[in-house]
Scaffold this motif. Structure first.
Motif, PDB file in Angstrom:
ATOM      1  N   LEU A 182       0.809  -1.133  -0.122  1.00 60.48           N
ATOM      2  CA  LEU A 182       0.036   0.002   0.088  1.00 60.48           C
ATOM      3  C   LEU A 182       1.039   1.080  -0.058  1.00 60.48           C
ATOM      4  CD1 LEU A 182      -2.614   1.307   0.113  1.00 60.48           C
ATOM      5  CD2 LEU A 182      -2.604   1.258   2.685  1.00 60.48           C
ATOM      6  N   THR A 183       1.714   1.408   0.926  1.00 67.32           N
ATOM      7  CA  THR A 183       2.432   2.594   1.023  1.00 67.32           C
ATOM      8  C   THR A 183       3.405   2.852  -0.148  1.00 67.32           C
ATOM      9  OG1 THR A 183       4.115   1.631   2.077  1.00 67.32           O
ATOM     10  CG2 THR A 183       2.721   2.669   3.535  1.00 67.32           C
ATOM     11  N   GLU A 184       3.933   1.930  -0.751  1.00 64.81           N
ATOM     12  CA  GLU A 184       4.792   1.881  -1.847  1.00 64.81           C
ATOM     13  C   GLU A 184       4.009   2.386  -3.169  1.00 64.81           C
ATOM     14  OE1 GLU A 184       6.960  -1.056  -5.187  1.00 64.81           O
ATOM     15  OE2 GLU A 184       6.408  -1.725  -3.376  1.00 64.81           O
ATOM     16  N   THR A 185       2.746   1.767  -3.265  1.00 60.07           N
ATOM     17  CA  THR A 185       1.757   2.337  -4.320  1.00 60.07           C
ATOM     18  C   THR A 185       1.335   3.733  -4.136  1.00 60.07           C
ATOM     19  OG1 THR A 185       1.002   0.110  -5.025  1.00 60.07           O
ATOM     20  CG2 THR A 185      -0.448   1.869  -5.425  1.00 60.07           C
ATOM     21  N   LEU A 186       1.035   4.026  -2.916  1.00 60.76           N
ATOM     22  CA  LEU A 186       0.551   5.477  -2.685  1.00 60.76           C
ATOM     23  C   LEU A 186       1.709   6.360  -3.136  1.00 60.76           C
ATOM     24  CD1 LEU A 186      -1.362   4.996   0.873  1.00 60.76           C
ATOM     25  CD2 LEU A 186      -2.250   5.832  -1.364  1.00 60.76           C
ATOM     26  N   ALA A 187       2.838   6.088  -2.624  1.00 59.50           N
ATOM     27  CA  ALA A 187       3.963   6.854  -2.962  1.00 59.50           C
ATOM     28  C   ALA A 187       4.220   7.189  -4.542  1.00 59.50           C
ATOM     29  CB  ALA A 187       5.447   6.313  -2.378  1.00 59.50           C
ATOM     30  N   ALA A 188       4.149   5.924  -5.214  1.00 58.83           N
ATOM     31  CA  ALA A 188       4.151   6.074  -6.675  1.00 58.83           C
ATOM     32  C   ALA A 188       3.035   6.933  -7.315  1.00 58.83           C
ATOM     33  CB  ALA A 188       4.086   4.514  -7.124  1.00 58.83           C
ATOM     34  N   LEU A 189       1.791   6.567  -6.784  1.00 60.60           N
ATOM     35  CA  LEU A 189       0.603   7.593  -7.176  1.00 60.60           C
ATOM     36  C   LEU A 189       0.863   9.021  -7.049  1.00 60.60           C
ATOM     37  CD1 LEU A 189      -2.270   5.525  -6.015  1.00 60.60           C
ATOM     38  CD2 LEU A 189      -1.553   5.637  -8.348  1.00 60.60           C
ATOM     39  N   GLY A 190       1.391   9.298  -6.023  1.00 58.52           N
ATOM     40  CA  GLY A 190       1.807  10.809  -5.763  1.00 58.52           C
ATOM     41  C   GLY A 190       2.798  11.230  -6.712  1.00 58.52           C
ATOM     42  N   ALA A 191       3.801  10.506  -6.851  1.00 60.81           N
ATOM     43  CA  ALA A 191       4.937  11.010  -7.786  1.00 60.81           C
ATOM     44  C   ALA A 191       4.503  11.040  -8.941  1.00 60.81           C
ATOM     45  CB  ALA A 191       6.038   9.883  -7.632  1.00 60.81           C
TER      46      ALA A 191
END
Length: 298
Positions: free
Chosen positions: A188-197
């Motif tokens: 989840l956190t990896e994906t949220l960070a990727a979405l934000g970037a």
């Protein structure tokens, strides 16, 4: 009474033979609860009880549900690793007159779950396919996220490979509708960070453990949600809902006007970055147009 002709006798025999042949069965796509066992429809229960066979992802998971409702119908596994062979065997069952119900481990079948191959094969074989609607994590999360629901784009699980994920996110960046993703808790956190970037720090929501005891829906910016779940590792399957792009310019004239305005106060790169972020144009196209305008101004 007149004696039947040979032709009539043959016709009578063919009709009798046809009447003994079993008609084809049907395929029922049955939605099951995504957590709370009470979230199953009366029609779904009736369909499962009357089916000759129930195809499912995991016989242990589905067995628990069926036991809860005292349903004793034979189970056959159909999952990502055996779908081709299992589909052929299930099609033969339905050709022989059996009714088959397809369920997934939770929610509506085929939504990020196996079954599409079976449905396609059933349609090609002339077998009737009937939906038995019910619970869906996708729709449940979308309705509580607090973001626009009139139109949305469901992207399922993002690709595991970073290159494929970046390519998809680059394309999703231009979509003006609400975006919905599924994700496992450990990613989840990896994906949220990727979405934000990739998409920018947009408003978003994470719906977790829907319909279960510890259900929650956190609504904030992508960066804030990333920080929260980094500090508080999540449990349970998650649905991420993200606002769509706020495209301000789509026509040539609007792009030119926006670029001219930004070029007056910033660099070429800054102008391209801002206009690309707020338009549905590819960055390369915006850059080419910015270069042309800058030459005109020189």
């Amino acid at each position: 009474m007149a004696t039947p002709s040979i032709h009539n006798k043959k016709h009578a025999k063919s009709q009798a033979a046809a009447s003994k042949m079993p008609s084809q069965g049907e395929l029922f796509l049955v939605a099951t609860p995504i957590g709370n066992l009470g979230d199953i429809t009366l029609r779904a229960l009736e369909t499962l009880k009357s089916a000759d066979t129930i195809a499912c992802e995991d016989t242990r998971t589905s067995g628990f549900l069926l036991k809860h409702y005292a349903i004793s119908v034979p189970l056959v596994p159909l999952h990502a690793h055996n779908e081709a062979g299992a589909s052929e065997r299930i099609i033969e069952k339905m050709k022989g007159g059996e009714n088959v119900a397809l369920i997934s481990d939770a929610g509506t079948p085929l939504i990020s779950d196996p079954g599409a191959r079976l449905v396609k094969a059933a349609i090609e074989a002339g077998i009737r396919v009937t939906p038995i609607p019910g619970a869906s994590a996708l729709l449940s999360a979308l309705t509580v996220a607090g973001l626009p629901t009139d139109t949305f784009f469901f992207a399922g699980f993002l690709p595991g490979k970073s290159t494929e994920r970046k390519e998809l996110l680059l394309w999703l960046k231009t979509i003006p509708t609400t975006l919905v993703f599924y994700e496992a808790p450990h990613r989840l956190t990896e994906t949220l960070a990727a979405l934000g970037a990739a998409l920018g720090d947009r408003s978003a929501a994470v719906a977790r453990e829907l319909t279960k005891l510890h259900e929650e829906c956190k609504r904030n910016s992508l960066s804030a949600l990333t920080a929260y779940y980094t500090a508080t590792p999540p449990k349970g399957e998650c649905v991420i809902v993200v606002e769509g792009t706020k495209a301000m310019a789509v026509s040539d004239a609007e792009i030119d006007a926006a670029l001219r305005e930004k070029l007056q106060t910033g660099s070429l790169r800054e102008a391209v970055d801002v206009v690309t972020e707020h338009s549905r144009w590819a960055r390369s196209d915006v850059y080419a147009r910015a270069l042309a305008l800058k030459k005109e101004q020189a």
